[in-house]
Scaffold this motif. Sequence first.
Motif, PDB file in Angstrom:
ATOM      1  N   SER A 391      -5.760  29.667  -5.596  1.00  0.00           N
ATOM      2  CA  SER A 391      -5.643  31.097  -5.284  1.00  0.00           C
ATOM      3  C   SER A 391      -5.165  31.879  -6.502  1.00  0.00           C
ATOM      4  N   VAL A 392      -4.297  31.283  -7.321  1.00  0.00           N
ATOM      5  CA  VAL A 392      -3.851  31.947  -8.544  1.00  0.00           C
ATOM      6  C   VAL A 392      -5.018  32.099  -9.508  1.00  0.00           C
ATOM      7  N   ALA A 393      -5.843  31.069  -9.627  1.00  0.00           N
ATOM      8  CA  ALA A 393      -7.012  31.160 -10.505  1.00  0.00           C
ATOM      9  C   ALA A 393      -7.975  32.231 -10.014  1.00  0.00           C
ATOM     10  N   ALA A 394      -8.156  32.326  -8.704  1.00  0.00           N
ATOM     11  CA  ALA A 394      -9.119  33.279  -8.155  1.00  0.00           C
ATOM     12  C   ALA A 394      -8.689  34.722  -8.365  1.00  0.00           C
ATOM     13  N   SER A 395      -7.388  34.983  -8.371  1.00  0.00           N
ATOM     14  CA  SER A 395      -6.906  36.368  -8.486  1.00  0.00           C
ATOM     15  C   SER A 395      -6.871  36.870  -9.921  1.00  0.00           C
ATOM     16  N   CYS A 396      -7.064  35.983 -10.901  1.00  0.00           N
ATOM     17  CA  CYS A 396      -6.887  36.378 -12.298  1.00  0.00           C
ATOM     18  C   CYS A 396      -7.942  37.369 -12.774  1.00  0.00           C
ATOM     19  N   ALA A 397      -9.162  37.259 -12.254  1.00  0.00           N
ATOM     20  CA  ALA A 397     -10.248  38.111 -12.741  1.00  0.00           C
ATOM     21  C   ALA A 397      -9.929  39.591 -12.579  1.00  0.00           C
ATOM     22  N   ALA A 398      -9.224  39.955 -11.527  1.00  0.00           N
ATOM     23  CA  ALA A 398      -8.885  41.363 -11.310  1.00  0.00           C
ATOM     24  C   ALA A 398      -8.005  41.891 -12.440  1.00  0.00           C
ATOM     25  N   PHE A 399      -7.102  41.070 -12.947  1.00  0.00           N
ATOM     26  CA  PHE A 399      -6.238  41.482 -14.048  1.00  0.00           C
ATOM     27  C   PHE A 399      -6.997  41.470 -15.367  1.00  0.00           C
ATOM     28  N   ASP A 400      -7.954  40.577 -15.477  1.00  0.00           N
ATOM     29  CA  ASP A 400      -8.731  40.525 -16.723  1.00  0.00           C
ATOM     30  C   ASP A 400      -9.598  41.754 -16.885  1.00  0.00           C
ATOM     31  N   ARG A 401      -9.937  42.425 -15.804  1.00  0.00           N
ATOM     32  CA  ARG A 401     -10.682  43.679 -15.928  1.00  0.00           C
ATOM     33  C   ARG A 401      -9.845  44.753 -16.602  1.00  0.00           C
ATOM     34  N   THR A 402      -8.521  44.608 -16.507  1.00  0.00           N
ATOM     35  CA  THR A 402      -7.623  45.553 -17.178  1.00  0.00           C
ATOM     36  C   THR A 402      -7.320  45.124 -18.604  1.00  0.00           C
ATOM     37  N   TYR A 403      -7.006  43.854 -18.800  1.00  0.00           N
ATOM     38  CA  TYR A 403      -6.494  43.405 -20.098  1.00  0.00           C
ATOM     39  C   TYR A 403      -7.548  42.745 -20.979  1.00  0.00           C
ATOM     40  N   GLY A 404      -8.568  42.159 -20.390  1.00  0.00           N
ATOM     41  CA  GLY A 404      -9.676  41.619 -21.160  1.00  0.00           C
ATOM     42  C   GLY A 404      -9.321  40.494 -22.108  1.00  0.00           C
ATOM     43  N   THR A 405      -8.258  39.755 -21.808  1.00  0.00           N
ATOM     44  CA  THR A 405      -7.852  38.651 -22.697  1.00  0.00           C
ATOM     45  C   THR A 405      -8.292  37.290 -22.180  1.00  0.00           C
TER      46      THR A 405
END
Length: 452
Positions: A391-405
């Motif tokens: 579940s932690v892996a699945a939620s990361c993409a939403a934050f990557d849309r902001t930070y792009g790292t």
Amino acid sequence: MLGAPAAHADAARPQAVACPPSLTGKATCYTGRDVNGAHYAIAVPASWNGSLVVHAHGGPDLGEESDPARSAEDLDRWSVMVDEGYAWAGSSYRRGGYGTRMAAADTENVRRLFVREFGRPLRTYVHGQSWGGNVAAKVVETYGAKHGRYDGALLTSGVLAGGSRGYDYRVDLRVVYQYYCRNHPRPEEAQYPLWEGLRAGSTMTAAGLRSRLQECTGYASAPGDRTAVQQRNLDDILAVTGIPERALESHLRFATFTFRDIVHNRLGGRNPFGNRDVRYAGSHDDAALNAGVERFAADPEAVRDLSYDSDLTGGVDVPVLTLHAIGDPTAFVEHESAYRATLEGAHRERHLVQTFTTESEHSALSDSEYANALSALAAWTRTGRKPTPRSVAASCAAFDRTYGTGCFLSPEYRPGSYASRVGPRPGGLHWPAMTAVQEKAWSRVDGVGIAP
């Protein structure tokens, strides 16, 4: 829960300062110095979500005094947490040198300072990176009782095997290096046991150490520019110790200068390290290596003092989320196995979620991952619903849309045991390294541990 070490908040009020460039216009920043002499930095975002991250930095730095720049640098480095709406507070600790309980007390003290100035946050989380992971884990055990001062912990790239076992691979490096190189010390120089790291009065510098490492292994040269002897020395050292080539110099520096600090400055010249029963393997001639490498046994009281200061009991009562790169060249990922075994030994593994990334770094991971991990921890403490690595892996993409790292989480990965990476010493297969009963008994002995 044992009584916590003294931590005080009586000091001059923090002064507003310019924020690091990464937070310009986003937060109000403050610095100050607490009653114990520790410099600190605080940031309150313009859109504060009401919660606080208390940060424990890595190292340890070896200066005599508290470094006024360290906490400000770490604020800049983890500004993503302030971007996510959390207030942030970090201490530079009251002095340089080793001292995990001291650092934990200073971390707790900056939390108290924050509460005094800005009020009690809705929730408080402690974050530790590298050795700071050990410090933050100690904060959780010492100050983090359920419904207490901390609601959860985020431990990233953590040195979680504790001090009495967590540096054994550097002990191995120190003796294996000397077996092949014979230049640290040289035969004509004053001799000392290698567990000292460096003799107390030595004037060797980091540059001087690098020069000796280059002389023996050619590590800084292109492979084609190394002599045959240099290449064989380098191959043997890396194969036996399992240390990545790119991290060889930093590990040898720790096994030299930080060992000197631990032995001479913190333990009164006593030896907390041993390798008497370790079998070294992987060289071109293991029999000769094992016959010729320097051997020594630890002083039990020195082990006790280092253990009391830095080992973990697993006495955790709040959610703990860890994040660690599989290819971490500094704090090997197997530190996480030691931490899980520690909590299992204390029957507290229900409070732990461990996540791993395919990165190969130690000092900083992806901002997207830090933001995601902190969010997952906050949701766990808020709702009581324990996340999973998936579940932690699945939620990361939403934050990557902001930070792009990038998001590099590997939810199926499990590291091998600590003993699969580091040759265990006697008793080293049993966790925790310090039980709660031992901690309680040792706490009643005058002078036990490492002085602040």
